[in-house]
Design a protein around this motif. Structure first.
Motif, PDB file in Angstrom:
ATOM      1  N   ASP A 101      -3.805 -32.930 -33.970  1.00 23.29           N
ATOM      2  CA  ASP A 101      -4.290 -31.283 -33.501  1.00 23.29           C
ATOM      3  C   ASP A 101      -3.072 -30.637 -33.220  1.00 23.29           C
ATOM      4  O   ASP A 101      -2.748 -30.429 -32.048  1.00 23.29           O
ATOM      5  CB  ASP A 101      -5.539 -31.583 -32.389  1.00 23.29           C
ATOM      6  CG  ASP A 101      -6.012 -30.549 -32.018  1.00 23.29           C
ATOM      7  OD1 ASP A 101      -5.913 -29.574 -32.724  1.00 23.29           O
ATOM      8  OD2 ASP A 101      -6.714 -30.583 -30.897  1.00 23.29           O
ATOM      9  N   MET A 102      -2.455 -29.467 -33.874  1.00 25.71           N
ATOM     10  CA  MET A 102      -2.618 -29.809 -35.338  1.00 25.71           C
ATOM     11  C   MET A 102      -1.173 -29.499 -36.080  1.00 25.71           C
ATOM     12  O   MET A 102      -1.094 -28.843 -37.100  1.00 25.71           O
ATOM     13  CB  MET A 102      -3.589 -28.740 -35.952  1.00 25.71           C
ATOM     14  CG  MET A 102      -3.551 -27.389 -35.634  1.00 25.71           C
ATOM     15  SD  MET A 102      -4.672 -26.341 -35.848  1.00 25.71           S
ATOM     16  CE  MET A 102      -4.417 -26.377 -37.825  1.00 25.71           C
ATOM     17  N   GLU A 161      -7.660 -27.617 -38.916  1.00 27.80           N
ATOM     18  CA  GLU A 161      -8.079 -28.223 -37.856  1.00 27.80           C
ATOM     19  C   GLU A 161      -8.232 -29.641 -38.432  1.00 27.80           C
ATOM     20  O   GLU A 161      -8.748 -29.964 -39.525  1.00 27.80           O
ATOM     21  CB  GLU A 161      -9.453 -27.619 -36.915  1.00 27.80           C
ATOM     22  CG  GLU A 161      -9.006 -26.688 -35.987  1.00 27.80           C
ATOM     23  CD  GLU A 161      -8.138 -27.003 -34.798  1.00 27.80           C
ATOM     24  OE1 GLU A 161      -7.978 -28.009 -34.559  1.00 27.80           O
ATOM     25  OE2 GLU A 161      -7.862 -26.103 -34.141  1.00 27.80           O
ATOM     26  N   ILE A 343     -10.542 -35.707 -35.357  1.00 29.52           N
ATOM     27  CA  ILE A 343     -10.562 -35.004 -34.278  1.00 29.52           C
ATOM     28  C   ILE A 343     -10.870 -36.023 -32.974  1.00 29.52           C
ATOM     29  O   ILE A 343     -10.484 -35.894 -31.904  1.00 29.52           O
ATOM     30  CB  ILE A 343     -11.714 -34.017 -34.339  1.00 29.52           C
ATOM     31  CG1 ILE A 343     -11.618 -33.141 -33.071  1.00 29.52           C
ATOM     32  CG2 ILE A 343     -13.125 -34.891 -34.416  1.00 29.52           C
ATOM     33  CD1 ILE A 343     -10.550 -32.216 -32.783  1.00 29.52           C
ATOM     34  N   ALA A 346      -7.377 -36.812 -31.206  1.00 27.06           N
ATOM     35  CA  ALA A 346      -6.912 -35.631 -30.423  1.00 27.06           C
ATOM     36  C   ALA A 346      -7.129 -35.639 -28.923  1.00 27.06           C
ATOM     37  O   ALA A 346      -8.134 -36.442 -28.550  1.00 27.06           O
ATOM     38  CB  ALA A 346      -7.480 -34.313 -30.998  1.00 27.06           C
TER      39      ALA A 346
END
Length: 374
Positions: A101-102, A161, A343, A346
């Motif tokens: 990220d990222m 993302e 994600i 992250a």
């Protein structure tokens, strides 16, 4: 330079959200200049951080934006197995703050620059690198405001993302605010001589709880989890001791809205109550912390079809996290999310990205370049 080498450089810059980013901006600009590419630096009102915008190809022709943010969340939490700002490679994994990220996406994009610059692009590919996305997308609006003078209206914006390289068409909008209430201190034995700030803010907390419950009743959008808008109290601070009337109290509120609803309107009942507190002798300060709109790209949009072709998979309908994509869409540009990484990795210790994910992102950008040449 290969993507992993560039990622090592980028991770080495502790470009934590809310701090100056001159070092990472300067390195990227120098790298681009070494390949004959001039970047436009767009400073924010803070005076110590900037966005970068680049055009490769004919700027007067509509093309595509590859967008990502240069900032990362702090890495002060425990649990890191190594220095979070030093890239560590181990069995196909690349560890470091921001790898997923990222900065992984940024590294792949920058690694593709020499090939993009050498290609005869009929449609341009723009790079839009922003600051302070992790603080509620504070940097990118200043860049979006400048786009009409920097390029023709883009055909689409790809936000890199982490999405496992599967495109995503929608996410919720978000608004967050901090309320500070100030009363009058005194000894707890004489409440008649003080103004209890915690008591005053409690009424607003109750309103927030009631509003959160009301939102569970709809309206609904089944592409989201949960399928309704939400509101919560995220932090609460106040008081010094049990026998002192608290003269200040602070709470932070967050609302997340399904498509078609302005997230700021979900906080409006709380703000109205806060604005009425001075009538009772309290001081109140309502400060907006962040706000960005929802993203909602139609399944039959040309950009959705393009990403399906570039990645070989159909886009997902929606995700729960937010991005800068909604801001581009609000400015009149189709936007979609698609980037390497997961994600779930992250904002946590030992954040990592897979080398194979970088290669998949590279393949997508190469396919986009072919599309812009054809």
């Amino acid at each position: 330079m290969q993507a992993v080498e560039i990622l090592e450089r980028l991770v080495g810059f502790p470009s934590v959200v809310g701090t100056p980013n001159g070092e990472i901006v300067g390195w990227i600009r120098h790298y681009l200049q070494s390949h004959g590419i001039v970047a436009t630096e767009i400073a924010g009102p803070e005076g110590d951080r900037s966005n970068l915008f680049v055009t490769i190809g004919p700027r007067e022709t509509p093309g595509y934006i590859l967008s990502g943010h240069m900032d990362v969340v702090p890495a002060a939490e425990g649990g890191w197995s190594s220095d979070p700002f030093r890239l560590r490679a181990e069995t196909g994994r690349l560890y470091g703050r921001g790898t997923t990220d990222m900065k992984g996406f940024l590294a792949v994009v920058l690694a593709a620059v020499p090939a993009l610059a050498a290609a005869r692009l009929r449609r341009p590919i723009h790079l839009a690198f922003s600051y302070d996305e992790e603080a509620g997308c504070r940097g990118v609006p200043h860049m979006i405001a400048r786009l009409p003078e920097l390029c023709a209206r883009p055909l689409g914006v790809i936000i890199g993302e982490p999405s496992g390289m599967r495109a995503i068409r929608a996410h919720k909008g978000k608004a967050a605010a901090r309320l500070t209430v100030r009363g009058r201190s005194g000894h707890s034995s004489r409440p008649d001589q003080g103004l209890n700030a915690i008591h005053a803010i409690t009424e607003i907390l109750a309103c927030a709880s009631a509003e959160a419950e009301r939102l569970t009743q709809g309206p609904f959008d089944p592409v989201f989890e949960p399928p309704y808008s939400s509101l919560q109290v995220g932090t609460l601070k106040g008081g010094q001791a049990v026998n002192i009337i608290p003269d200040s109290c602070e709470a932070e509120f967050e609302a997340r809205a399904i498509s078609g609803i302005d997230p700021a309107t979900l906080l409006a009942p709380l703000r109205a109550m806060a604005d009425a507190l001075p009538q009772r002798g309290f001081q109140s300060e309502w400060r907006e912390l962040s706000a960005y709109p929802a993203l909602s790209l139609a399944a039959d949009a040309p950009l959705a079809h393009l990403l399906s072709e570039l990645t070989g998979t159909e886009p997902l309908a929606a995700v729960s996290y937010g991005t800068e994509a909604g801001l581009f869409q609000r400015a009149g540009m189709d936007a979609i999310i698609c980037g390497p990484g997961d994600i779930a990795r992250a904002h946590r210790p030992d954040e990592f990205i897979l080398a194979s994910e970088l290669l998949a992102c590279q393949a997508m950008i190469e396919a986009l370049a072919r599309h812009c040449i054809a």
